[in-house]
Motif scaffolding. Sequence first.
Motif, PDB file in Angstrom:
ATOM      1  N   MET A   1     124.972 -32.835  50.856  1.00  0.00           N
ATOM      2  CA  MET A   1     125.651 -32.601  49.578  1.00  0.00           C
ATOM      3  C   MET A   1     126.834 -31.663  49.758  1.00  0.00           C
ATOM      4  N   VAL A   2     126.638 -30.608  50.528  1.00  0.00           N
ATOM      5  CA  VAL A   2     127.726 -29.657  50.777  1.00  0.00           C
ATOM      6  C   VAL A   2     128.872 -30.344  51.515  1.00  0.00           C
ATOM      7  N   ALA A   3     128.552 -31.137  52.527  1.00  0.00           N
ATOM      8  CA  ALA A   3     129.589 -31.862  53.266  1.00  0.00           C
ATOM      9  C   ALA A   3     130.336 -32.826  52.339  1.00  0.00           C
ATOM     10  N   THR A   4     129.621 -33.455  51.420  1.00  0.00           N
ATOM     11  CA  THR A   4     130.254 -34.374  50.475  1.00  0.00           C
ATOM     12  C   THR A   4     131.255 -33.652  49.592  1.00  0.00           C
ATOM     13  N   VAL A   5     130.877 -32.472  49.095  1.00  0.00           N
ATOM     14  CA  VAL A   5     131.811 -31.695  48.262  1.00  0.00           C
ATOM     15  C   VAL A   5     133.047 -31.311  49.069  1.00  0.00           C
ATOM     16  N   VAL A   6     132.861 -30.848  50.303  1.00  0.00           N
ATOM     17  CA  VAL A   6     134.008 -30.478  51.134  1.00  0.00           C
ATOM     18  C   VAL A   6     134.932 -31.678  51.321  1.00  0.00           C
ATOM     19  N   LEU A   7     134.357 -32.843  51.594  1.00  0.00           N
ATOM     20  CA  LEU A   7     135.181 -34.031  51.816  1.00  0.00           C
ATOM     21  C   LEU A   7     135.858 -34.500  50.528  1.00  0.00           C
ATOM     22  N   GLN A   8     135.245 -34.289  49.382  1.00  0.00           N
ATOM     23  CA  GLN A   8     135.932 -34.578  48.119  1.00  0.00           C
ATOM     24  C   GLN A   8     137.148 -33.669  47.964  1.00  0.00           C
ATOM     25  N   LEU A   9     136.991 -32.404  48.326  1.00  0.00           N
ATOM     26  CA  LEU A   9     138.126 -31.474  48.256  1.00  0.00           C
ATOM     27  C   LEU A   9     139.222 -31.862  49.235  1.00  0.00           C
ATOM     28  N   VAL A  10     138.833 -32.377  50.403  1.00  0.00           N
ATOM     29  CA  VAL A  10     139.815 -32.897  51.360  1.00  0.00           C
ATOM     30  C   VAL A  10     140.579 -34.061  50.729  1.00  0.00           C
ATOM     31  N   GLY A  11     139.842 -34.974  50.084  1.00  0.00           N
ATOM     32  CA  GLY A  11     140.472 -36.123  49.445  1.00  0.00           C
ATOM     33  C   GLY A  11     141.422 -35.732  48.327  1.00  0.00           C
ATOM     34  N   GLU A  12     141.175 -34.567  47.719  1.00  0.00           N
ATOM     35  CA  GLU A  12     142.038 -34.070  46.644  1.00  0.00           C
ATOM     36  C   GLU A  12     143.216 -33.256  47.182  1.00  0.00           C
ATOM     37  N   GLY A  13     143.261 -33.097  48.510  1.00  0.00           N
ATOM     38  CA  GLY A  13     144.360 -32.354  49.112  1.00  0.00           C
ATOM     39  C   GLY A  13     144.253 -30.850  48.968  1.00  0.00           C
ATOM     40  N   ARG A  14     143.065 -30.346  48.693  1.00  0.00           N
ATOM     41  CA  ARG A  14     142.899 -28.911  48.450  1.00  0.00           C
ATOM     42  C   ARG A  14     142.560 -28.137  49.731  1.00  0.00           C
ATOM     43  N   LEU A  15     142.141 -28.844  50.763  1.00  0.00           N
ATOM     44  CA  LEU A  15     141.991 -28.265  52.099  1.00  0.00           C
ATOM     45  C   LEU A  15     141.967 -29.408  53.091  1.00  0.00           C
ATOM     46  N   THR A  16     141.964 -29.105  54.379  1.00  0.00           N
ATOM     47  CA  THR A  16     141.858 -30.147  55.392  1.00  0.00           C
ATOM     48  C   THR A  16     140.711 -29.808  56.333  1.00  0.00           C
ATOM     49  N   LEU A  17     140.245 -30.816  57.057  1.00  0.00           N
ATOM     50  CA  LEU A  17     139.170 -30.595  58.014  1.00  0.00           C
ATOM     51  C   LEU A  17     139.629 -29.763  59.196  1.00  0.00           C
ATOM     52  N   ASP A  18     140.925 -29.687  59.401  1.00  0.00           N
ATOM     53  CA  ASP A  18     141.463 -28.884  60.499  1.00  0.00           C
ATOM     54  C   ASP A  18     141.816 -27.464  60.082  1.00  0.00           C
ATOM     55  N   ASP A  19     141.628 -27.132  58.817  1.00  0.00           N
ATOM     56  CA  ASP A  19     141.794 -25.736  58.399  1.00  0.00           C
ATOM     57  C   ASP A  19     140.798 -24.870  59.155  1.00  0.00           C
ATOM     58  N   THR A  20     141.170 -23.641  59.420  1.00  0.00           N
ATOM     59  CA  THR A  20     140.254 -22.744  60.112  1.00  0.00           C
ATOM     60  C   THR A  20     139.451 -21.907  59.117  1.00  0.00           C
ATOM     61  N   VAL A  21     138.350 -21.380  59.604  1.00  0.00           N
ATOM     62  CA  VAL A  21     137.530 -20.486  58.789  1.00  0.00           C
ATOM     63  C   VAL A  21     138.359 -19.275  58.359  1.00  0.00           C
ATOM     64  N   GLN A  22     139.168 -18.768  59.253  1.00  0.00           N
ATOM     65  CA  GLN A  22     139.971 -17.580  58.968  1.00  0.00           C
ATOM     66  C   GLN A  22     140.928 -17.804  57.796  1.00  0.00           C
ATOM     67  N   GLN A  23     141.438 -19.036  57.650  1.00  0.00           N
ATOM     68  CA  GLN A  23     142.360 -19.320  56.556  1.00  0.00           C
ATOM     69  C   GLN A  23     141.713 -19.107  55.200  1.00  0.00           C
ATOM     70  N   TRP A  24     140.427 -19.420  55.084  1.00  0.00           N
ATOM     71  CA  TRP A  24     139.761 -19.396  53.786  1.00  0.00           C
ATOM     72  C   TRP A  24     138.892 -18.161  53.575  1.00  0.00           C
ATOM     73  N   ILE A  25     138.236 -17.713  54.608  1.00  0.00           N
ATOM     74  CA  ILE A  25     137.406 -16.510  54.472  1.00  0.00           C
ATOM     75  C   ILE A  25     137.729 -15.566  55.636  1.00  0.00           C
ATOM     76  N   PRO A  26     138.807 -14.809  55.495  1.00  0.00           N
ATOM     77  CA  PRO A  26     139.271 -13.946  56.588  1.00  0.00           C
ATOM     78  C   PRO A  26     138.260 -12.864  56.958  1.00  0.00           C
ATOM     79  N   ASP A  27     138.259 -12.515  58.232  1.00  0.00           N
ATOM     80  CA  ASP A  27     137.530 -11.355  58.739  1.00  0.00           C
ATOM     81  C   ASP A  27     136.021 -11.420  58.482  1.00  0.00           C
ATOM     82  N   VAL A  28     135.488 -12.620  58.479  1.00  0.00           N
ATOM     83  CA  VAL A  28     134.038 -12.801  58.339  1.00  0.00           C
ATOM     84  C   VAL A  28     133.431 -13.244  59.663  1.00  0.00           C
ATOM     85  N   VAL A  29     134.106 -14.173  60.346  1.00  0.00           N
ATOM     86  CA  VAL A  29     133.636 -14.660  61.643  1.00  0.00           C
ATOM     87  C   VAL A  29     134.432 -13.947  62.725  1.00  0.00           C
ATOM     88  N   HIS A  30     133.830 -12.901  63.269  1.00  0.00           N
ATOM     89  CA  HIS A  30     134.505 -12.118  64.311  1.00  0.00           C
ATOM     90  C   HIS A  30     133.478 -11.252  65.026  1.00  0.00           C
TER      91      HIS A  30
END
Length: 380
Positions: free
Chosen positions: A84-113
């Motif tokens: 379900m979560v993957a489906t929502v992400v892919l719907q957002l991709v289809g709407e042009g609101r993010l891409t699968l090649d976006d990085t984690v840092q672009q959306w949630i900075p300084d969390v994965v480090h």
Amino acid sequence: MRSMMVAVVLVLALVVGGCGDEPDALQRDVDAIAALGTTGVQARFVDAATGADRSRATGRTDTNAAEQVSTEGYFRIGSLTKTMVATVVLQLVGEGRLTLDDTVQQWIPDVVHGNGNDGSVITVRQLLQHTSGIHESPPEMTTADDYYRLRYQVRDPRETVASAMRHAPDFAPGAGWSYSNTGYVLSGMIIEQVTDRPWHDEVRTRILEPLGLRDTHWPGTTPTLPTPHAHGYQQFEADGPLIDVTELVDADASVGHISTTADVGAFYRNLLGGKLLRPEELAQMRTTVPVDGVTGMVWPGASYGLGLFSVPLTCGGTYWMHNGGQTGFLTNAGVTDDGSRSAVVSLSATLAVGEDVARSRGFAQLRAVNELVDHALCEK
């Protein structure tokens, strides 16, 4: 304890939803899972093309009561939430609101480090496909004492991620495959950054409500299950007792929802039938990489897309599925490539795997579940 288990197995011979004196194939497979020591099993097969809708169950809702398992019972779906979560992400991709090649840092900075982890080189696709390399922290509930101590604990997603960051990555992003619940916790956090709404609200408004899945819920901090339901039991160690673990707070983006076999099957049929994603995004979801380790032992020949496993059918071709193991409950959902047939099976007891995985009762339980799904989808 041994005599109690014998009594439980004898009780499991009482069948709900059988067909006369000669059980059909679905009932036989349900009974085979129960015979391993599973306290309760329910399964549903739907063929949308023919209108077939068969459900079978066996066992009791509670080892201390006589009530039999309902084919309409609620259960924790565990990692089926990942689809379900993957489906929502892919719907957002289809709407042009993010891409699968976006990085984690672009959306949630300084969390994965830290410790070699670097969100600037991990992509959204890698989170969804378990190829990020993020180390999966050991499960917190490995004993009955752990369960009683932690069952009402509310987990902050950032704490879950911080726990994983205490470990070095298992491999460089994209260089391997390793199942990671943390990757989906991060995916839920990204959904919230993109939409400015909780990830589970997006699941509800984008999937559950449009499909009319009224029996699927995000429980939040509520530890109980709706009625009817079977009690969930966990065997924490090989040959150990079954512990009632029905009450639990565990609802992050890697495992979050409660549902029924009817709703789960409807979700997967609509997804593979093209009702939730555009062809471009569904094709991305179905682009897979090989799995390995214990996962490859349980599902030989399997590969993983974005929130979906592809598994060979014994009758030829493949089916799409996800497994959901959450303390006390085990669920498998499989659907044919065209979305026309689905098979869903839910167990209200999970048996221990132990150190010798291939010889454990837990492994036998998983393989029996897989056989039920395969038999149902291959049915002539």
